[in-house]
Design an enzyme around this catalytic site. Structure first.
Site, PDB file in Angstrom:
ATOM      1  CB  SER A  27      -0.667  -0.019   1.180  1.00  0.00           C
ATOM      2  OG  SER A  27      -1.566   1.073   1.424  1.00  0.00           O
TER       3      SER A  27
ATOM      4  CE1 TYR B 234      -4.078  -2.577   5.574  1.00  0.00           C
ATOM      5  CE2 TYR B 234      -3.560  -0.322   5.356  1.00  0.00           C
ATOM      6  CZ  TYR B 234      -3.664  -1.206   4.615  1.00  0.00           C
ATOM      7  OH  TYR B 234      -4.036  -1.589   3.251  1.00  0.00           O
TER       8      TYR B 234
ATOM      9  CE  LYS C 299      -1.439  -4.621   3.490  1.00  0.00           C
ATOM     10  NZ  LYS C 299      -1.858  -5.875   2.907  1.00  0.00           N
TER      11      LYS C 299
HETATM   12  C1  UD1 Z   1      -7.185   4.456   3.516  1.00  0.00           C
HETATM   13  C2  UD1 Z   1      -5.993   3.792   4.855  1.00  0.00           C
HETATM   14  C3  UD1 Z   1      -4.470   3.535   4.186  1.00  0.00           C
HETATM   15  C4  UD1 Z   1      -5.169   1.983   3.654  1.00  0.00           C
HETATM   16  C5  UD1 Z   1      -6.445   2.930   2.541  1.00  0.00           C
HETATM   17  C6  UD1 Z   1      -7.208   1.660   1.826  1.00  0.00           C
HETATM   18  C7  UD1 Z   1      -6.489   5.588   6.947  1.00  0.00           C
HETATM   19  C8  UD1 Z   1      -5.632   6.540   7.280  1.00  0.00           C
HETATM   20  N1  UD1 Z   1      -5.824   4.884   5.130  1.00  0.00           N
HETATM   21  O1  UD1 Z   1      -6.336   5.642   3.439  1.00  0.00           O
HETATM   22  O2  UD1 Z   1      -4.055   2.877   4.958  1.00  0.00           O
HETATM   23  O3  UD1 Z   1      -3.862   1.575   2.758  1.00  0.00           O
HETATM   24  O4  UD1 Z   1      -7.288   3.369   3.166  1.00  0.00           O
HETATM   25  O5  UD1 Z   1      -7.688   1.851   0.463  1.00  0.00           O
HETATM   26  O6  UD1 Z   1      -7.184   5.373   7.162  1.00  0.00           O
HETATM   27  N2  UD1 Z   1     -12.225  10.866   3.655  1.00  0.00           N
HETATM   28  C9  UD1 Z   1     -13.881  12.256   4.119  1.00  0.00           C
HETATM   29  N3  UD1 Z   1     -14.801  11.468   4.234  1.00  0.00           N
HETATM   30  C10 UD1 Z   1     -14.641  10.321   4.235  1.00  0.00           C
HETATM   31  C11 UD1 Z   1     -13.904   9.325   3.959  1.00  0.00           C
HETATM   32  C12 UD1 Z   1     -12.776   9.641   3.926  1.00  0.00           C
HETATM   33  O7  UD1 Z   1     -13.104  12.734   4.279  1.00  0.00           O
HETATM   34  O8  UD1 Z   1     -15.686   9.942   5.174  1.00  0.00           O
HETATM   35  C13 UD1 Z   1     -11.054  11.563   3.220  1.00  0.00           C
HETATM   36  C14 UD1 Z   1     -10.097  11.394   3.476  1.00  0.00           C
HETATM   37  O9  UD1 Z   1      -9.967  11.803   4.694  1.00  0.00           O
HETATM   38  C15 UD1 Z   1      -9.308  11.573   2.570  1.00  0.00           C
HETATM   39  C16 UD1 Z   1     -10.077  10.493   1.280  1.00  0.00           C
HETATM   40  O10 UD1 Z   1     -11.023  10.959   2.054  1.00  0.00           O
HETATM   41  O11 UD1 Z   1      -8.282  13.097   2.516  1.00  0.00           O
HETATM   42  C17 UD1 Z   1      -9.679  10.005   1.228  1.00  0.00           C
HETATM   43  O12 UD1 Z   1      -9.336   8.587   2.435  1.00  0.00           O
HETATM   44  P1  UD1 Z   1     -10.176   7.070   2.304  1.00  0.00           P
HETATM   45  O13 UD1 Z   1     -10.866   6.785   1.518  1.00  0.00           O
HETATM   46  O14 UD1 Z   1      -9.844   6.801   3.277  1.00  0.00           O
HETATM   47  O15 UD1 Z   1      -8.953   6.084   1.963  1.00  0.00           O
HETATM   48  P2  UD1 Z   1      -6.761   6.508   2.960  1.00  0.00           P
HETATM   49  O16 UD1 Z   1      -7.515   6.998   4.299  1.00  0.00           O
HETATM   50  O17 UD1 Z   1      -6.326   7.817   1.785  1.00  0.00           O
END
Ligand code: UD1
Length: 332
Positions: A124, A148, A152
């Site tokens: 990842s 997690y 990795k």
């Molecule tokens: C997350 C994990 C990462 C993992 C990946 C798998 C965290 C900190 N990281 O990545 O380790 O490998 O998922 O796909 O959890 N967001 C919102 N609202 C939401 C959900 C997300 O604003 O309800 C934003 C987050 O702040 C971020 C972006 O959307 O900026 C992407 O979030 P997300 O889909 O959870 O992925 P990651 O955080 O990049």
């Protein structure tokens, strides 16, 4: 000779099985169904029109894994099986370290014992931590913010040390950025357990009315519009990246980013989703989420040059296919 796909009924695993079968590879799936459904196997078979041998085994169980290696002459392994909930890994670290590390060790051991030389591992972009974007494969890995992510990094280390002394083995570590979307048939896609933690499944459930509104985690990051920036990649592009990695694998250790190289903000995703699917996603901006970084996107030049692979689908395809899957969801 078949390729063993562990975790082959999961989100990325199932799409990779489809991509492999489309390229005429024979596949065997091992999955313990801990975070996937048996119906996914039938959906894969519907898409590919090929019957795929499936074994409900836990890769962390060495005895059943070895039994499987005894009954097949595998050409290689693509190892997806692992726990992946960031939040749960914080509350249950031992469960994550035990399962993810043991599974990887068992796979490497079985490969050595049974002379299976090719191994592709699901890593990842989280292993880059809060490095300077774009992330490239030569960067030193930084601490992640949760167990997690640490599993990795540790699995990468275990496999790197393994190849160091077993030079005839061919090991590729694939660092995924943010896979979203679904197979265009709508037969397979992402099936999160409970309330989704990741952005796209949350958006599709809001679109469906299962959830009331999206919470945007922070709008004060140093990014184009203040919301978090990620490199979203269509899961079918990611799946095809595995086929390319498997096809080009040579002795030694290889590491590739699988992303698009483009950084998209949360607001850009919401607006693209709304425009392409003709609906509204109610959202409100809330506090930053603990452990999030501002920006994550890939330098994709290495995969392009060496694997002759690059992502073909755009953000609109990702938003359309993600919604198409959720809208028609028949797997409960
Ligand atoms: C997350 C994990 C990462 C993992 C990946 C798998 C965290 C900190 N990281 O990545 O380790 O490998 O998922 O796909 O959890 N967001 C919102 N609202 C939401 C959900 C997300 O604003 O309800 C934003 C987050 O702040 C971020 C972006 O959307 O900026 C992407 O979030 P997300 O889909 O959870 O992925 P990651 O955080 O990049």
């Amino acid at each position: 000779m078949s390729i063993l796909v562990t975790g082959g009924l999961g989100f990325i695993g199932s799409h990779t099985v489809v991509a492999l079968v489309e390229q005429d590879f024979k596949v065997v799936i091992a999955d313990n169904l801990s975070n996937s459904k048996k119906e996914v196997l039938h959906a894969i078979e519907n898409i590919t029109k090929v019957k795929i041998p499936f074994y409900q085994i836990d890769v962390a169980d060495e005895v059943s894994l070895n039994r499987l290696f005894e009954s097949y002459d595998f050409k290689g392994v693509i190892h997806f099986a692992g726990y992946k909930s960031v939040g749960e890994s914080v509350t249950e670290p031992l469960k994550y370290y035990r399962n993810n590390l043991l599974s990887t060790i068992n796979i490497a051991n079985a490969c050595k014992k049974y002379g299976v030389k090719k191994l592709v591992f699901s890593s990842s972009a989280t292993v880059y931590g809060d490095n300077q974007v774009p992330f490239d494969e030569t960067m030193p890995l930084l601490p992640t913010t949760n167990p997690y992510g640490e599993t990795k990094t540790m699995c990468e280390r275990i496999l790197t040390d393994f190849v160091q002394v077993n030079k005839e083995f061919e090991v590729t570590l694939l660092r995924y950025f943010n896979p979203i979307g679904a197979h265009p048939s709508g037969e397979i896609g992402e099936l999160p357990n409970g309330v989704p933690n990741n952005l796209m499944p949350y958006i599709t459930q809001v679109a469906k009315g299962k959830l009331k509104e999206l919470k945007v985690f922070g709008d004060d990051y140093p990014t184009q519009d203040g919301t978090g920036v990620r490199d979203y990649i269509h899961v079918m592009d990611l799946a095809e990246g595995h086929v390319a990695a498997f096809t080009h694998i040579t002795p030694g250790l290889h590491v590739y980013n699988l992303g698009t190289g483009l950084g998209t903000s949360v607001l850009e995703i919401i607006h693209t989703f709304e425009r392409i699917n003709h609906l509204r996603i109610p959202y409100k901006v809330v506090e930053r989420r603990l452990g999030d970084i501002a920006s994550s996107y890939a330098d994709v030049s290495k995969a392009k040059k060496e694997l002759k692979w690059s992502a073909k689908r755009n953000l609109e395809d990702m938003c359309k296919d993600a919604w198409n899957f959720e809208k028609n969801l028949s797997i409960k």
